[in-house]
Design an enzyme around this catalytic site. Structure first.
Site, PDB file in Angstrom:
ATOM      1  N   LYS A  56       0.832  -1.216   0.000  1.00  9.91           N
ATOM      2  CA  LYS A  56       0.000   0.000   0.000  1.00  9.91           C
ATOM      3  C   LYS A  56       0.862   1.260   0.000  1.00  9.91           C
ATOM      4  CE  LYS A  56      -1.592   1.718   3.963  1.00  9.91           C
ATOM      5  NZ  LYS A  56      -1.456   3.144   4.257  1.00  9.91           N
TER       6      LYS A  56
ATOM      7  N   ARG B  93      -3.273  10.171   4.240  1.00  5.57           N
ATOM      8  CA  ARG B  93      -2.078  10.941   4.497  1.00  5.57           C
ATOM      9  C   ARG B  93      -1.197  11.066   3.259  1.00  5.57           C
ATOM     10  NH1 ARG B  93       0.368  13.370   8.114  1.00  5.57           N
ATOM     11  NH2 ARG B  93       2.618  13.465   8.045  1.00  5.57           N
TER      12      ARG B  93
ATOM     13  N   CYS C 143      -4.211   8.180   9.562  1.00  6.41           N
ATOM     14  CA  CYS C 143      -4.438   7.625  10.892  1.00  6.41           C
ATOM     15  C   CYS C 143      -3.932   8.569  11.961  1.00  6.41           C
ATOM     16  CB  CYS C 143      -3.717   6.279  11.025  1.00  6.41           C
ATOM     17  SG  CYS C 143      -4.647   4.920  10.336  1.00  6.41           S
TER      18      CYS C 143
ATOM     19  N   ILE D  61       5.218  17.834   8.881  1.00 10.26           N
ATOM     20  CA  ILE D  61       5.711  17.716   7.504  1.00 10.26           C
ATOM     21  C   ILE D  61       6.849  18.704   7.253  1.00 10.26           C
ATOM     22  CG2 ILE D  61       3.626  16.775   6.392  1.00 10.26           C
ATOM     23  CD1 ILE D  61       3.216  19.813   5.556  1.00 10.26           C
ATOM     24  N   ASP D  62       7.491  19.122   8.362  1.00  5.24           N
ATOM     25  CA  ASP D  62       8.562  20.114   8.229  1.00  5.24           C
ATOM     26  C   ASP D  62       9.689  19.644   7.316  1.00  5.24           C
ATOM     27  OD1 ASP D  62       8.801  18.316  10.572  1.00  5.24           O
ATOM     28  OD2 ASP D  62      10.780  19.212  10.763  1.00  5.24           O
TER      29      ASP D  62
ATOM     30  N   ARG E 108      -8.701   0.421   4.844  1.00  8.28           N
ATOM     31  CA  ARG E 108      -7.774   1.376   4.218  1.00  8.28           C
ATOM     32  C   ARG E 108      -6.539   0.657   3.683  1.00  8.28           C
ATOM     33  NH1 ARG E 108      -5.467   5.539   7.849  1.00  8.28           N
ATOM     34  NH2 ARG E 108      -4.192   5.508   5.991  1.00  8.28           N
TER      35      ARG E 108
HETATM   36  C1  UD1 Z   1       4.877   6.313   6.514  1.00  9.37           C
HETATM   37  C2  UD1 Z   1       3.795   5.274   6.361  1.00  9.37           C
HETATM   38  C3  UD1 Z   1       3.302   4.803   7.710  1.00  9.37           C
HETATM   39  C4  UD1 Z   1       4.467   4.355   8.581  1.00  9.37           C
HETATM   40  C5  UD1 Z   1       5.567   5.418   8.621  1.00  9.37           C
HETATM   41  C6  UD1 Z   1       6.827   4.931   9.330  1.00  9.37           C
HETATM   42  C7  UD1 Z   1       2.746   5.920   4.275  1.00  9.37           C
HETATM   43  C8  UD1 Z   1       1.552   6.481   3.617  1.00  9.37           C
HETATM   44  N1  UD1 Z   1       2.706   5.856   5.620  1.00  9.37           N
HETATM   45  O1  UD1 Z   1       4.277   7.422   7.168  1.00  9.37           O
HETATM   46  O2  UD1 Z   1       2.404   3.725   7.496  1.00  9.37           O
HETATM   47  O3  UD1 Z   1       3.988   4.145   9.895  1.00  9.37           O
HETATM   48  O4  UD1 Z   1       5.946   5.775   7.285  1.00  9.37           O
HETATM   49  O5  UD1 Z   1       7.318   3.791   8.697  1.00  9.37           O
HETATM   50  O6  UD1 Z   1       3.707   5.525   3.644  1.00  9.37           O
HETATM   51  N2  UD1 Z   1       8.616  13.368  10.805  1.00  9.37           N
HETATM   52  C9  UD1 Z   1       9.014  14.650  11.078  1.00  9.37           C
HETATM   53  N3  UD1 Z   1       8.942  15.590  10.080  1.00  9.37           N
HETATM   54  C10 UD1 Z   1       8.485  15.285   8.828  1.00  9.37           C
HETATM   55  C11 UD1 Z   1       8.085  13.980   8.559  1.00  9.37           C
HETATM   56  C12 UD1 Z   1       8.157  13.032   9.576  1.00  9.37           C
HETATM   57  O7  UD1 Z   1       9.423  14.960  12.193  1.00  9.37           O
HETATM   58  O8  UD1 Z   1       8.461  16.181   7.965  1.00  9.37           O
HETATM   59  C13 UD1 Z   1       8.707  12.326  11.863  1.00  9.37           C
HETATM   60  C14 UD1 Z   1       7.354  11.722  12.243  1.00  9.37           C
HETATM   61  O9  UD1 Z   1       6.703  12.483  13.235  1.00  9.37           O
HETATM   62  C15 UD1 Z   1       7.742  10.339  12.730  1.00  9.37           C
HETATM   63  C16 UD1 Z   1       8.972   9.998  11.876  1.00  9.37           C
HETATM   64  O10 UD1 Z   1       9.436  11.220  11.342  1.00  9.37           O
HETATM   65  O11 UD1 Z   1       8.146  10.375  14.081  1.00  9.37           O
HETATM   66  C17 UD1 Z   1       8.694   9.038  10.748  1.00  9.37           C
HETATM   67  O12 UD1 Z   1       7.634   9.538   9.953  1.00  9.37           O
HETATM   68  P1  UD1 Z   1       7.517   9.178   8.408  1.00  9.37           P
HETATM   69  O13 UD1 Z   1       8.482   8.096   8.078  1.00  9.37           O
HETATM   70  O14 UD1 Z   1       7.571  10.435   7.611  1.00  9.37           O
HETATM   71  O15 UD1 Z   1       6.048   8.620   8.319  1.00  9.37           O
HETATM   72  P2  UD1 Z   1       5.018   8.829   7.161  1.00  9.37           P
HETATM   73  O16 UD1 Z   1       5.719   8.986   5.855  1.00  9.37           O
HETATM   74  O17 UD1 Z   1       4.011   9.837   7.578  1.00  9.37           O
END
Ligand code: UD1
Length: 433
Positions: free
Chosen positions: A22, A93, A117, A124-125, A397
């Site tokens: 997915k 997301r 979720c 998303i910084d 989902r």
């Molecule tokens: C993706 C997956 C999700 C999985 C996660 C971790 C998708 C759609 N979702 O979520 O299922 O649980 O990877 O394997 O692919 N962070 C920041 N700043 C940012 C982005 C992330 O601080 O700009 C932090 C987040 O709060 C978190 C960590 O980085 O603690 C990992 O997040 P991330 O790998 O980005 O998760 P997603 O891509 O949202």
């Protein structure tokens, strides 16, 4: 709201076929609009998230031909606007991948801040930092992320945290930037590699995906491709833990065993027998299950998306286990539900202390999110009596035909759409077995 009504106690046995990943699919579908030529995507999981994303893409003028359940043809030549409609996209997301794709191709994108979720704060910084480094002006206004650039120019970007989403998003945008981009401290998840392979099959020049330094040489345009998505590591892992929790014997087919190593090694520590084949793994859990420690980490560590499934299984092991959740702070929401089924688990901060119990007992529970929902299904399959898992729209989902696949493994599970159907299913399930 739909529910699963489950009569627990039957060990799962047999073979199950795993679908496409997915989280790779969501990025790959979004990236497909980066060329004006037609792209064919195979092994796409037919789950709610991919279907919502495809609808949103149609909403901006992308031509989508659904060839069959798991194959789609996408043509992004006639994208009408770069402004994604909120109602559709707030549900998932991964809508933010349209930001990287549109920005890369059109140097302009407007996407509402993503939903998905509620498993913790999801900033998303790092996405924004990456786009800015490529020369884009990025603003968040009225709940919408607006990015535009005269030109995108390659840059050296160091990710402050290991993030799958930002790594993929910045990789997509930089594919069509001028010159070279380096992403350091990149995420190494299999789906990062799959998205890079897909973009390369469209003519992108990405090297190093799967390591923590990804190097991208920008190209002017991308072309058509025919691509098959990798198997879903998390769907596979979910069936592996379901086999363990029900003391079953399940062969999980169409997987890449290497992607499952962290899951396999935990199951071995817990006393399961694992046989690895070229593209399958067999999990046999006949005897006693042992407790262990789990800490979620970026790949190749134990995936946060498998933590709830591991938690409910450890709740049935003989002794004390500890789980440390180091990625998302709100991922223990299944614990309150599972405690109502008889589990002995206490959460303090990002740690769950688990004292194994001999059995769970059926109850009415609610899926709090996608993976927590899958974990409650595992608990229900292992429990004594009937469990109703409500709010299964979360589970849908990310799992294609979850109930059908489980039933083929001997699970006693019915999907219902109303209270009346729940009553009927309960009566039926009490007669079965
Ligand atoms: C993706 C997956 C999700 C999985 C996660 C971790 C998708 C759609 N979702 O979520 O299922 O649980 O990877 O394997 O692919 N962070 C920041 N700043 C940012 C982005 C992330 O601080 O700009 C932090 C987040 O709060 C978190 C960590 O980085 O603690 C990992 O997040 P991330 O790998 O980005 O998760 P997603 O891509 O949202």
């Amino acid at each position: 709201m739909a529910q699963y009504v489950i009569k627990g106690g039957s060990p799962l046995a047999g073979e199950v076929e795993i679908g496409g990943a997915k989280n790779a699919a969501l990025a790959i579908l979004a990236a497909s609009i980066m060329t004006d030529e037609t792209v064919t995507i195979e092994n796409m999981p037919a789950v709610r998230d991919t279907s919502v994303l495809l609808d949103a893409m149609e909403g901006i003028g992308v031509e989508i031909i659904r060839v069959d359940k798991n194959t789609v043809k996408i043509n992004g030549a006639r994208v009408r606007n770069v402004n994604i409609e909120y109602e559709l996209i707030k549900k998932i997301r991964a809508s933010y991948y349209l930001l990287g794709a549109l920005l890369g191709k059109y140097k302009q994108a407007e996407v509402p801040l993503p939903g998905g979720c509620n498993i913790g704060s999801r900033p998303i910084d790092q996405h924004i930092k990456g786009f800015k480094a490529l020369g884009a002006d990025v603003k968040v206004e009225h709940g919408v992320i607006k990015a535009n650039a005269e030109r995108l120019v390659g840059a050296h970007i160091y990710m402050d945290v290991v993030t799958v989403g930002a790594t993929i998003n910045v990789m997509m945008a930089s594919c069509m930037a001028e010159g070279k981009t380096t992403i350091e401290n990149a995420a190494k998840e299999p789906h990062v590699v799959d998205v890079a392979n897909f973009l390369n099959s469209m003519g992108a020049q990405i090297r190093g995906a799967g390591t923590d330094i990804i190097r991208i040489k920008g190209v002017k345009s991308l072309h058509s491709a025919n691509y098959s998505i990798i198997p879903d590591q998390i769907e596979a892992g979910t069936f592996m833990f379901a086999a363990a929790a029900t003391k079953g014997d399940v062969t999980i087919k169409n997987v890449i065993p290497k992607h499952l190593e962290s899951i396999t090694s935990k199951l071995i520590e817990m006393g399961c027998e694992i046989d690895e084949f070229d593209d399958a793994v067999r999990v046999v859990a006949k005897g006693r299950l042992f407790p262990t420690q789990v800490k979620t980490l970026p790949y190749p560590g134990f995936p946060t998306d498998m933590q709830p499934q591991a938690g409910v299984t450890l709740g049935l092991c003989d002794g004390s286990s500890v789980i440390t959740e180091s990625i998302f702070e709100n991922r223990f929401k299944y614990v309150d539900e599972i405690v109502r089924m008889g589990a002995n688990i206490k959460v303090e901060g990002n740690t769950a202390f688990i004292n194994g119990v001999k059995k769970y007992t059926g109850a009415n529970v609610s899926a709090p999110d996608l993976r927590a929902g899958a974990a409650l299904v595992i608990a229900a399959l292992a429990a004594e009596g009937v469990t109703v898992v409500d709010d299964i729209h979360f589970i849908e989902r990310g799992y294609e035909d979850f109930d059908i696949k489980l039933r083929a493994l001997g699970a006693v599970i019915e999907k219902t759409e109303s209270e009346k159907e729940v009553k009927k299913a309960k009566m039926k399930l009490r007669i079965v077995v």
